[in-house]
Design a protein around this motif. Structure first.
Motif: not given
Length: 199
Positions: A112-119, A133-136
């Motif tokens: 139930a944890r959220v992760h994110a990447c991108g712009q 900043q962007t996250q690759h």
């Protein structure tokens, strides 16, 4: 996505978002062979020019435009990912759901944890005020650590999460009231959306 977990793809493929090397435009549905032979897919998501799939065993594969890191494959990944590639999970548990915005991706794991990447420019990643900043590669949203998340949705430049307790959290670009907040300022931090009234 059919009932057997097989993905078919159609449409513009300029960045590989259909998961095949060519042609640039698919006018009839094409079976995504690179996944069909070994994996059963349970969920798909489409962004502005990238796509993502979750397999039955909790793996995440992404493909398409990666100029902002939206495929989550790391800083050395190509700008266009023409065939599905599995995201190295690292701190991620098995993936339960994925949501794609225009140039960002949200990942919900089985914990139930959220992760994110991108712009990150418009705050859609939810990594906190001033972090744009962007996250690759996928980053964990620490602001949601105390609120287990049940479901995610991604708009063009904003994100929304539903908690197990029924709360709605929103962050990112607030244009046209997209965050459901009483003020119009965009947020790179997570905020509680305005409660819904009526039935």
């Amino acid at each position: 996505l059919n009932a057997y977990g097989v993905v078919y793809t159609i449409g513009a493929n300029h960045n590989g978002q259909c998961g095949v090397s060519s042609p640039e435009l698919l006018i009839t549905p094409v079976r995504l062979e690179s996944l069909a032979t070994s994996f059963t897919v349970t969920q798909i998501a489409a962004g502005g020019s990238h796509s993502a799939v979750v397999t039955q065993c909790g793996q995440l594969a992404t493909f398409g435009a990666n100029d902002m890191g939206q495929c989550g494959l790391g800083a050395d990944a190509p700008l266009d990912v023409r065939k599905p590639r599995f995201v190295k999970t690292g701190s991620l548990a098995e993936v339960a759901q994925v949501a794609c915005g225009d140039a960002h991706t949200l990942i919900l794991d089985l914990g139930a944890r959220v992760h994110a990447c991108g712009q990150g420019r418009f705050g859609a990643l939810g990594l906190g005020d001033g972090v744009t900043q962007t996250q690759h590669a996928p980053c964990t949203l620490s602001a949601l650590a105390a609120a287990p998340i049940r479901m995610l949705a991604a708009g063009e430049r904003h994100s929304v999460a539903l908690t197990f307790g029924g709360g709605v959290l929103a962050w990112g670009w607030a244009r046209d009231g997209a965050l459901g907040l009483p003020h119009s300022a965009s947020r790179s931090g997570v905020a509680m959306a305005r409660p819904l009234s009526g039935r």
